[in-house]
Design an enzyme around this catalytic site. Structure first.
Site, PDB file in Angstrom:
ATOM      1  N   ASN A   9       0.871  -1.169   0.000  1.00 23.12           N
ATOM      2  CA  ASN A   9       0.000   0.000   0.000  1.00 23.12           C
ATOM      3  C   ASN A   9       0.911   1.223   0.000  1.00 23.12           C
ATOM      4  O   ASN A   9       1.467   1.582   1.027  1.00 23.12           O
ATOM      5  CB  ASN A   9      -0.909  -0.020   1.243  1.00 23.12           C
ATOM      6  N   LYS A  11       0.137   4.233  -0.383  1.00 12.11           N
ATOM      7  CA  LYS A  11      -0.512   5.446   0.146  1.00 12.11           C
ATOM      8  C   LYS A  11      -0.220   6.632  -0.784  1.00 12.11           C
ATOM      9  O   LYS A  11      -0.144   6.438  -1.993  1.00 12.11           O
ATOM     10  CB  LYS A  11      -0.067   5.698   1.590  1.00 12.11           C
ATOM     11  N   HIS A  95      -9.761   1.685   4.435  1.00  7.36           N
ATOM     12  CA  HIS A  95      -8.497   1.814   5.184  1.00  7.36           C
ATOM     13  C   HIS A  95      -8.714   2.763   6.366  1.00  7.36           C
ATOM     14  O   HIS A  95      -9.486   3.716   6.274  1.00  7.36           O
ATOM     15  CB  HIS A  95      -7.397   2.343   4.257  1.00  7.36           C
ATOM     16  N   GLU A  97      -7.060   5.109   7.442  1.00 12.04           N
ATOM     17  CA  GLU A  97      -6.822   6.531   7.128  1.00 12.04           C
ATOM     18  C   GLU A  97      -8.029   7.143   6.434  1.00 12.04           C
ATOM     19  O   GLU A  97      -8.331   8.325   6.601  1.00 12.04           O
ATOM     20  CB  GLU A  97      -5.541   6.664   6.286  1.00 12.04           C
ATOM     21  N   GLU A 167      -5.845  -4.584  10.275  1.00  8.02           N
ATOM     22  CA  GLU A 167      -4.784  -3.613  10.520  1.00  8.02           C
ATOM     23  C   GLU A 167      -5.050  -2.866  11.820  1.00  8.02           C
ATOM     24  O   GLU A 167      -5.786  -1.875  11.829  1.00  8.02           O
ATOM     25  CB  GLU A 167      -4.724  -2.601   9.371  1.00  8.02           C
ATOM     26  N   GLY A 173       2.243   2.346  10.649  1.00 13.46           N
ATOM     27  CA  GLY A 173       3.240   3.400  10.513  1.00 13.46           C
ATOM     28  C   GLY A 173       3.952   3.759  11.810  1.00 13.46           C
ATOM     29  O   GLY A 173       4.653   4.759  11.882  1.00 13.46           O
ATOM     30  N   SER A 213       2.948  -2.099  10.244  1.00 12.97           N
ATOM     31  CA  SER A 213       4.398  -2.238  10.451  1.00 12.97           C
ATOM     32  C   SER A 213       4.913  -3.639  10.134  1.00 12.97           C
ATOM     33  O   SER A 213       5.864  -4.113  10.756  1.00 12.97           O
ATOM     34  CB  SER A 213       4.794  -1.811  11.870  1.00 12.97           C
ATOM     35  N   GLY A 234       2.577  -1.182   4.218  1.00 11.62           N
ATOM     36  CA  GLY A 234       2.705   0.230   3.857  1.00 11.62           C
ATOM     37  C   GLY A 234       4.155   0.617   3.646  1.00 11.62           C
ATOM     38  O   GLY A 234       4.722   0.422   2.573  1.00 11.62           O
ATOM     39  N   GLY A 235       4.775   1.151   4.691  1.00  6.90           N
ATOM     40  CA  GLY A 235       6.145   1.675   4.591  1.00  6.90           C
ATOM     41  C   GLY A 235       7.135   0.730   3.931  1.00  6.90           C
ATOM     42  O   GLY A 235       7.940   1.149   3.091  1.00  6.90           O
TER      43      GLY A 235
HETATM   44  P1  PGA Z   1       2.501   0.327   7.537  1.00  8.83           P
HETATM   45  O1  PGA Z   1       1.069   0.582   6.866  1.00  8.83           O
HETATM   46  O2  PGA Z   1       3.011  -0.978   7.008  1.00  8.83           O
HETATM   47  O3  PGA Z   1       3.339   1.486   7.104  1.00  8.83           O
HETATM   48  O4  PGA Z   1       2.292   0.274   9.014  1.00  8.83           O
HETATM   49  C1  PGA Z   1       0.172  -0.467   6.648  1.00  8.83           C
HETATM   50  C2  PGA Z   1      -1.111   0.054   6.057  1.00  8.83           C
HETATM   51  O5  PGA Z   1      -1.600   1.102   6.521  1.00  8.83           O
HETATM   52  O6  PGA Z   1      -1.676  -0.544   5.124  1.00  8.83           O
END
Ligand code: PGA
Length: 251
Positions: A9, A11, A95, A97, A167, A173, A213, A234-235
């Site tokens: 992802n 983002k 998601h 967010e 999640e 994050g 994470s 994500g990251g």
């Molecule tokens: P993250 O994000 O791996 O950076 O924690 C995961 C996500 O929000 O899909």
């Protein structure tokens, strides 16, 4: 046996050129990992170019959001028809967010899930509790409500096509990953909610990804849990080499 699905992802990161370059690099890095399904969720503006870049590889390109109508006066939105037309067959929906910054509710997310399925697009339905909800013992209640809300009124055939991503919001994050045992417990509980709603055939086949994470160091241990069927990353999905290690763990 459920296969593993590892999705990145991105983002709101990368320009179009950077996105294409990452797909080109990733293609060769993961070419040998045939047991795992690989998806990249990218910003809408680059989806078309990424689909072309990914052609002939085992990478599928996903949207990160969409509206629930086919077309019309909805300034700034993109529709399932538009996604299908450029070869995008997956969409991340609900998601945390989107829930947090854009006020998306379970009912609205459910409309989008149904619209995606009606157009043959696989929804990746995100659910997860916030820190204060976990600390006050509401983890299962929150995840159950979000799964029930997001998958409301689906038929069994439709439900079979939904990918769920668990999640925990406090892990996104933050570098704080749920322990494999903690994640497994919630994944199992989510599968029981699906069982209650749609029966065992659907529940036992449902892919439930972990997100929050997940990285090159912890992916293998998380995905070794019996109810963790992949990741939403994500990251650690932004860099092709790092993400390739996560994909390898899923393979
Ligand atoms: P993250 O994000 O791996 O950076 O924690 C995961 C996500 O929000 O899909």
């Amino acid at each position: 046996m459920r296969k593993k699905i590892v999705a990145g992802n991105w983002k709101m990161n990368k320009t179009n050129c950077e996105g294409v370059a990452t797909i080109n690099e990733l293609k060769s890095l993961i070419a040998e990992y045939k047991e795992v399904e690989v998806i990249i969720g990218a910003p809408a503006i680059m989806l078309s170019d990424l689909v072309k870049a990914a052609e002939g590889s085992n990478i599928k390109i996903s949207a990160q959001n969409m509206y629930n109508k086919d077309s019309g006066a909805f300034t700034g939105e993109i529709s399932p028809v538009m996604l299908k037309a450029i070869g995008v067959n997956h969409v991340i929906l609900g998601h945390s967010e989107r829930r947090e910054y854009f006020g998306e509710t379970d009912a609205f997310i459910n409309e989008k899930v149904k619209a995606a399925l009606a157009h043959g697009i696989t929804p990746i339905l995100c659910v997860g509790e916030k820190l204060e909800e976990r600390e006050s013992g509401k983890t299962l209640e929150v995840n159950s409500r979000q799964v029930k809300g997001g998958m409301a009124s689906l038929t069994e055939d439709e439900a079979k096509k939904v990918i769920i991503a668990y999640e925990p919001v406090w892990a996104i994050g933050t570098g704080k990953t749920a322990t494999p045992e903690m994640a497994q417990e919630t994944h199992k509980a989510i599968r029981e909610v699906v069982r209650e709603m749609f029966g065992s055939e659907v529940a036992d086949g449902t892919i439930i990804q972990y997100g929050g994470s997940m990285n090159a160091a912890n992916a293998a241990e998380l995905m070794a849990q019996p109810d963790i069927d992949g990741g939403l990353v994500g990251g650690a999905s932004l860099d092709a080499k790092t993400f390739a290690v996560v994909v390898k763990a899923g393979n």
